[in-house]
Design a protein around this motif. Structure first.
Motif, PDB file in Angstrom:
ATOM      1  N   MET A  77      10.554 -14.925 -37.356  1.00 16.75           N
ATOM      2  CA  MET A  77       9.434 -15.667 -37.970  1.00 16.75           C
ATOM      3  C   MET A  77       9.609 -17.167 -37.735  1.00 16.75           C
ATOM      4  O   MET A  77      10.714 -17.687 -37.810  1.00 16.75           O
ATOM      5  N   ASN A  78       8.521 -17.825 -37.420  1.00 20.05           N
ATOM      6  CA  ASN A  78       8.571 -19.263 -37.206  1.00 20.05           C
ATOM      7  C   ASN A  78       8.427 -19.974 -38.561  1.00 20.05           C
ATOM      8  O   ASN A  78       7.427 -19.801 -39.244  1.00 20.05           O
ATOM      9  N   ILE A  79       9.449 -20.750 -38.936  1.00 17.01           N
ATOM     10  CA  ILE A  79       9.389 -21.405 -40.240  1.00 17.01           C
ATOM     11  C   ILE A  79       9.153 -22.898 -40.016  1.00 17.01           C
ATOM     12  O   ILE A  79      10.023 -23.599 -39.509  1.00 17.01           O
ATOM     13  N   GLU A  80       7.962 -23.348 -40.341  1.00 21.84           N
ATOM     14  CA  GLU A  80       7.639 -24.773 -40.151  1.00 21.84           C
ATOM     15  C   GLU A  80       7.742 -25.495 -41.475  1.00 21.84           C
ATOM     16  O   GLU A  80       7.110 -25.114 -42.458  1.00 21.84           O
ATOM     17  N   VAL A  81       8.539 -26.553 -41.481  1.00 21.65           N
ATOM     18  CA  VAL A  81       8.840 -27.217 -42.753  1.00 21.65           C
ATOM     19  C   VAL A  81       8.266 -28.629 -42.767  1.00 21.65           C
ATOM     20  O   VAL A  81       8.478 -29.408 -41.840  1.00 21.65           O
ATOM     21  N   ASN A  82       7.561 -28.954 -43.835  1.00 15.40           N
ATOM     22  CA  ASN A  82       7.164 -30.344 -44.071  1.00 15.40           C
ATOM     23  C   ASN A  82       8.423 -31.104 -44.494  1.00 15.40           C
ATOM     24  O   ASN A  82       9.040 -30.759 -45.499  1.00 15.40           O
ATOM     25  N   PRO A  83       8.841 -32.135 -43.740  1.00 13.58           N
ATOM     26  CA  PRO A  83      10.115 -32.796 -44.062  1.00 13.58           C
ATOM     27  C   PRO A  83      10.145 -33.395 -45.477  1.00 13.58           C
ATOM     28  O   PRO A  83      11.214 -33.644 -46.021  1.00 13.58           O
ATOM     29  N   GLU A  84       8.991 -33.604 -46.067  1.00 15.10           N
ATOM     30  CA  GLU A  84       8.950 -34.195 -47.411  1.00 15.10           C
ATOM     31  C   GLU A  84       8.829 -33.121 -48.493  1.00 15.10           C
ATOM     32  O   GLU A  84       8.474 -33.420 -49.632  1.00 15.10           O
ATOM     33  N   TRP A  85       9.125 -31.871 -48.145  1.00 17.20           N
ATOM     34  CA  TRP A  85       8.898 -30.756 -49.085  1.00 17.20           C
ATOM     35  C   TRP A  85       9.566 -30.990 -50.434  1.00 17.20           C
ATOM     36  O   TRP A  85       9.053 -30.618 -51.484  1.00 17.20           O
ATOM     37  N   TRP A  86      10.767 -31.612 -50.404  1.00 14.79           N
ATOM     38  CA  TRP A  86      11.558 -31.758 -51.631  1.00 14.79           C
ATOM     39  C   TRP A  86      10.906 -32.702 -52.634  1.00 14.79           C
ATOM     40  O   TRP A  86      11.261 -32.708 -53.812  1.00 14.79           O
ATOM     41  N   LYS A  87       9.919 -33.475 -52.158  1.00 16.37           N
ATOM     42  CA  LYS A  87       9.240 -34.390 -53.089  1.00 16.37           C
ATOM     43  C   LYS A  87       8.215 -33.645 -53.945  1.00 16.37           C
ATOM     44  O   LYS A  87       7.722 -34.173 -54.930  1.00 16.37           O
ATOM     45  N   GLU A  88       7.858 -32.437 -53.525  1.00 13.11           N
ATOM     46  CA  GLU A  88       6.770 -31.731 -54.223  1.00 13.11           C
ATOM     47  C   GLU A  88       7.169 -30.413 -54.870  1.00 13.11           C
ATOM     48  O   GLU A  88       6.533 -29.995 -55.826  1.00 13.11           O
ATOM     49  N   LEU A  89       8.214 -29.747 -54.343  1.00 10.39           N
ATOM     50  CA  LEU A  89       8.430 -28.355 -54.758  1.00 10.39           C
ATOM     51  C   LEU A  89       9.312 -28.174 -55.997  1.00 10.39           C
ATOM     52  O   LEU A  89       9.466 -27.052 -56.471  1.00 10.39           O
TER      53      LEU A  89
END
Ligand SMILES: C[S@@+](CC[C@H](N)C(=O)[O-])C[C@H]1O[C@@H](n2cnc3c(N)ncnc32)[C@H](O)[C@@H]1O
Length: 259
Positions: free
Chosen positions: A1-13
């Motif tokens: 599976m291709n996992i595409e990550v928003n580099p700023e994810w930790w600011k929101e999750l």
């Protein structure tokens, strides 16, 4: 599976869904007590000490420390949701704990204002560039007094690699299912997490990434920043039941001192 990550994810999750998906680790008082029991064995805390709970989330460790008589705790976290939640809960319990929203890379707090800095519950490795963790640890160095301690509780990358589990799921109560699909690329772990309600369907479908450290790479990083006396306890787990606790399963507890 291709996992595409928003580099700023930790600011929101790190929000109310995180407190559900990770409740087994971060909302279980027994787990927090066991973590603080170990911390008490590893660093010399005294009731007059100023303690910084950096990336402290909703303040569970500071609340446990406060209840044991260590009342000068400050929690700093990026997540406004977790900071508000912790401040409310501490207020309800009559605990005077300082809660601050901020970025651990540049807190704006005065230098050498803490006897100990704690980075607990796997709170490094989220910023995409390796400079992110370096900046957080340099800030810890700036904030701790000479002779003061840094204690980090973080996933042990060596163990995680040797027992890598690409697929995991767990249920929470009668309704929620959390499914995780992970891939490993060098020192980076990429994960897709789906949170599903049996009653109402998909709650969240998100990707995130984590930089992992092995005992040696963490030792090197801390030495480069100027910490001395680095010790690593390589195989800590606060859990009594077998299970896949995400990145929280097998952790290393690292202590270091500002010379
Ligand atoms: C897995 S949680 C653990 C929280 C807490 N230490 C605990 O054990 O309950 C990781 C926390 O690190 C915080 N964090 C990550 N990077 C941060 C940064 N650059 N500045 C401040 N907080 C950060 C997140 O907001 C999140 O609350």
């Amino acid at each position: 599976m291709n996992i595409e990550v928003n580099p700023e994810w930790w600011k929101e999750l790190f929000d109310e869904v995180y407190l559900v998906t990770d409740a087994r680790s971060v909302c279980d008082e027994d787990v927090t007590r066991r973590e603080i029991d170990l911390l008490r064995e590893l660093i010399p805390l005294s009731p007059e000490h100023e303690i910084l709970d950096l990336c402290g989330g909703h303040g569970r460790h500071s609340m446990e420390l406060h209840s044991r008589g260590f009342k000068k705790c400050t929690v700093l976290d990026y997540s406004q949701f977790l900071i508000d939640r912790g401040r409310r809960e501490a207020g309800r319990l009559g605990m005077e704990i300082t809660f601050l929203q901020g970025d651990a890379r540049a807190t704006g707090l005065p230098p050498e204002s803490f006897d100990h800095v704690l980075i607990l519950g796997n709170s490094l490795g989220y910023i995409a560039s390796p400079e992110g963790d370096r900046a957080i640890l340099s800030e810890a160095m700036r904030l701790v007094k000479r002779g003061g301690r840094l204690l980090i509780d973080i996933v042990n990358g060596a163990t995680l690699k040797s027992r890598f589990n690409p697929l995991a799921w767990h249920e929470i109560g009668d309704d929620i299912v959390v499914c995780r699909n992970r891939s490993l690329d060098g020192d980076m772990v990429y994960a897709r997490e789906m949170v599903i309600s049996k009653k109402s369907g998909l709650i969240r479908d998100n990707c995130y990434s984590l930089r992992i450290y092995e005992p040696d790479s963490m030792r090197r990083l801390l030495a480069q920043i100027g910490f001395s006396g680095v010790t690593v306890l390589g195989d800590f787990s606060p859990f009594h039941k077998i299970g896949d606790y995400g990145f929280m399963n097998s952790r290393m507890i690292v202590t270091a001192q500002k010379p």
